[in-house]
Design a protein around this motif. Structure first.
Motif, PDB file in Angstrom:
ATOM      1  N   LEU A  18       0.848  -1.188   0.000  1.00 46.09           N
ATOM      2  CA  LEU A  18       0.000   0.000   0.000  1.00 46.09           C
ATOM      3  C   LEU A  18       0.884   1.239   0.000  1.00 46.09           C
ATOM      4  O   LEU A  18       2.015   1.202   0.492  1.00 46.09           O
ATOM      5  N   PRO A  19       0.356   2.361  -0.486  1.00 43.11           N
ATOM      6  CA  PRO A  19       1.180   3.575  -0.561  1.00 43.11           C
ATOM      7  C   PRO A  19       1.232   4.383   0.731  1.00 43.11           C
ATOM      8  O   PRO A  19       1.922   5.396   0.787  1.00 43.11           O
ATOM      9  N   HIS A  20       0.509   3.984   1.765  1.00 41.73           N
ATOM     10  CA  HIS A  20       0.474   4.749   3.005  1.00 41.73           C
ATOM     11  C   HIS A  20       0.507   3.807   4.206  1.00 41.73           C
ATOM     12  O   HIS A  20       0.192   2.635   4.091  1.00 41.73           O
ATOM     13  N   ARG A  21       0.906   4.364   5.329  1.00 45.87           N
ATOM     14  CA  ARG A  21       1.062   3.595   6.565  1.00 45.87           C
ATOM     15  C   ARG A  21      -0.102   3.889   7.512  1.00 45.87           C
ATOM     16  O   ARG A  21      -0.588   5.010   7.549  1.00 45.87           O
ATOM     17  N   PRO A  22      -0.490   2.917   8.320  1.00 44.32           N
ATOM     18  CA  PRO A  22      -1.534   3.182   9.310  1.00 44.32           C
ATOM     19  C   PRO A  22      -0.977   3.966  10.502  1.00 44.32           C
ATOM     20  O   PRO A  22       0.232   3.960  10.751  1.00 44.32           O
ATOM     21  N   ARG A  23      -1.873   4.609  11.229  1.00 43.23           N
ATOM     22  CA  ARG A  23      -1.470   5.249  12.482  1.00 43.23           C
ATOM     23  C   ARG A  23      -1.022   4.181  13.467  1.00 43.23           C
ATOM     24  O   ARG A  23      -1.542   3.073  13.468  1.00 43.23           O
ATOM     25  N   LEU A  28       2.333  -1.249  16.393  1.00 44.03           N
ATOM     26  CA  LEU A  28       1.779  -2.418  15.700  1.00 44.03           C
ATOM     27  C   LEU A  28       2.886  -3.374  15.269  1.00 44.03           C
ATOM     28  O   LEU A  28       2.697  -4.589  15.292  1.00 44.03           O
ATOM     29  N   ILE A  29       4.022  -2.836  14.877  1.00 38.21           N
ATOM     30  CA  ILE A  29       5.154  -3.689  14.482  1.00 38.21           C
ATOM     31  C   ILE A  29       5.588  -4.544  15.667  1.00 38.21           C
ATOM     32  O   ILE A  29       5.895  -5.725  15.516  1.00 38.21           O
ATOM     33  N   GLU A  30       5.577  -3.953  16.855  1.00 34.79           N
ATOM     34  CA  GLU A  30       5.977  -4.689  18.051  1.00 34.79           C
ATOM     35  C   GLU A  30       4.962  -5.750  18.442  1.00 34.79           C
ATOM     36  O   GLU A  30       5.322  -6.776  19.007  1.00 34.79           O
ATOM     37  N   ASN A  31       3.684  -5.521  18.140  1.00 35.97           N
ATOM     38  CA  ASN A  31       2.631  -6.482  18.471  1.00 35.97           C
ATOM     39  C   ASN A  31       1.574  -6.446  17.362  1.00 35.97           C
ATOM     40  O   ASN A  31       0.513  -5.846  17.533  1.00 35.97           O
ATOM     41  N   PRO A  32       1.862  -7.071  16.218  1.00 34.50           N
ATOM     42  CA  PRO A  32       0.931  -6.974  15.091  1.00 34.50           C
ATOM     43  C   PRO A  32      -0.353  -7.762  15.318  1.00 34.50           C
ATOM     44  O   PRO A  32      -0.316  -8.954  15.587  1.00 34.50           O
ATOM     45  N   ASN A  33      -1.467  -7.063  15.271  1.00 40.14           N
ATOM     46  CA  ASN A  33      -2.762  -7.738  15.297  1.00 40.14           C
ATOM     47  C   ASN A  33      -3.811  -6.821  14.682  1.00 40.14           C
ATOM     48  O   ASN A  33      -3.720  -5.600  14.760  1.00 40.14           O
ATOM     49  N   ALA A  34      -4.784  -7.449  14.052  1.00 39.92           N
ATOM     50  CA  ALA A  34      -5.800  -6.706  13.312  1.00 39.92           C
ATOM     51  C   ALA A  34      -6.639  -5.828  14.233  1.00 39.92           C
ATOM     52  O   ALA A  34      -6.977  -4.702  13.882  1.00 39.92           O
ATOM     53  N   ASN A  43     -12.205   3.581   9.393  1.00 38.09           N
ATOM     54  CA  ASN A  43     -12.938   2.545   8.684  1.00 38.09           C
ATOM     55  C   ASN A  43     -12.239   2.170   7.375  1.00 38.09           C
ATOM     56  O   ASN A  43     -12.370   1.046   6.902  1.00 38.09           O
ATOM     57  N   HIS A  44     -11.497   3.082   6.815  1.00 39.66           N
ATOM     58  CA  HIS A  44     -10.708   2.824   5.604  1.00 39.66           C
ATOM     59  C   HIS A  44      -9.813   1.594   5.813  1.00 39.66           C
ATOM     60  O   HIS A  44      -9.725   0.721   4.948  1.00 39.66           O
ATOM     61  N   TRP A  45      -9.178   1.510   6.963  1.00 40.02           N
ATOM     62  CA  TRP A  45      -8.300   0.374   7.262  1.00 40.02           C
ATOM     63  C   TRP A  45      -9.094  -0.897   7.523  1.00 40.02           C
ATOM     64  O   TRP A  45      -8.633  -1.995   7.236  1.00 40.02           O
ATOM     65  N   ARG A  46     -10.317  -0.776   8.029  1.00 43.55           N
ATOM     66  CA  ARG A  46     -11.171  -1.955   8.215  1.00 43.55           C
ATOM     67  C   ARG A  46     -11.435  -2.605   6.859  1.00 43.55           C
ATOM     68  O   ARG A  46     -11.391  -3.824   6.721  1.00 43.55           O
ATOM     69  N   PRO A 131      -7.566  -1.815  -2.612  1.00 41.25           N
ATOM     70  CA  PRO A 131      -8.444  -2.673  -1.801  1.00 41.25           C
ATOM     71  C   PRO A 131      -9.528  -1.889  -1.058  1.00 41.25           C
ATOM     72  O   PRO A 131      -9.365  -1.474   0.080  1.00 41.25           O
ATOM     73  N   ASP A 132     -10.629  -1.700  -1.748  1.00 40.75           N
ATOM     74  CA  ASP A 132     -11.793  -1.011  -1.226  1.00 40.75           C
ATOM     75  C   ASP A 132     -13.018  -1.753  -1.759  1.00 40.75           C
ATOM     76  O   ASP A 132     -12.989  -2.264  -2.877  1.00 40.75           O
ATOM     77  N   TYR A 133     -14.082  -1.820  -0.987  1.00 38.81           N
ATOM     78  CA  TYR A 133     -15.266  -2.580  -1.388  1.00 38.81           C
ATOM     79  C   TYR A 133     -15.836  -2.129  -2.732  1.00 38.81           C
ATOM     80  O   TYR A 133     -16.368  -2.936  -3.479  1.00 38.81           O
TER      81      TYR A 133
END
Length: 156
Positions: A18-23, A28-34, A43-46, A131-133
């Motif tokens: 993806l071209p951008h990173r999440p907040r 998240l890198i230390e503890n990656p989970n959805a 909601n964009h990331w959802r 990746p968008d609905y």
């Protein structure tokens, strides 16, 4: 590769670029989970995470459990325009994003009746709309899954 250029395991089944990173990427890198990714972001990331789960889940109708429990054991998100050498498959979402990979040579061919989705099985490369609905409908996701299954994606 810089530490903040990816999120997920060292050897994922698929990396979605993806071209951008999440907040909250560093935590998240230390503890990656959805769940944490979704609680820190919009909601964009959802939508992104859900589509990743729908395509990557070993069982098509098990995508919710896969997203909530196993997503970052099996998949990764990449944010740099370089393919992750540890990834088994590479999914680049969006035409503008693909342009960032200017050096990437491929022989991706469109899926039947889905000219927006291309696959290069030799390079294990999946090219889709962002990746968008609205751009990746459930019908398109089903066709992608069939194509990936025929290439052995779910066997690994």
């Amino acid at each position: 590769m810089p530490k903040d250029s990816r999120l997920g395991p060292d050897f994922p089944r698929v990396t979605l670029y993806l071209p951008h990173r999440p907040r909250g990427l560093i935590q998240l890198i230390e503890n990656p989970n959805a769940h944490a990714l979704l609680s820190l972001n919009s909601n964009h990331w959802r939508k992104i995470v859900t589509l990743l789960a729908k395509i990557a889940s070993p069982v098509a109708d098990g995508w919710r459990q896969f997203r909530d429990q196993d997503l970052f054991r099996d998949t990764a998100l990449g944010f740099s325009p370089e393919l992750d050498e540890g990834s088994h498959w590479h999914w680049i979402g969006g035409k503008e994003n693909l342009q960032r990979f200017g050096h990437l040579h491929h022989d991706a061919q469109p899926l039947v009746d889905q000219s927006e989705v291309l696959i290069d099985p030799d390079k294990r490369l999946l090219l889709t709309p962002y990746p968008d609905y609205r751009q990746l409908s459930n019908t398109m996701v089903d066709r992608i899954r069939v194509a990936l299954e025929s290439k052995g994606f779910y066997d690994t």
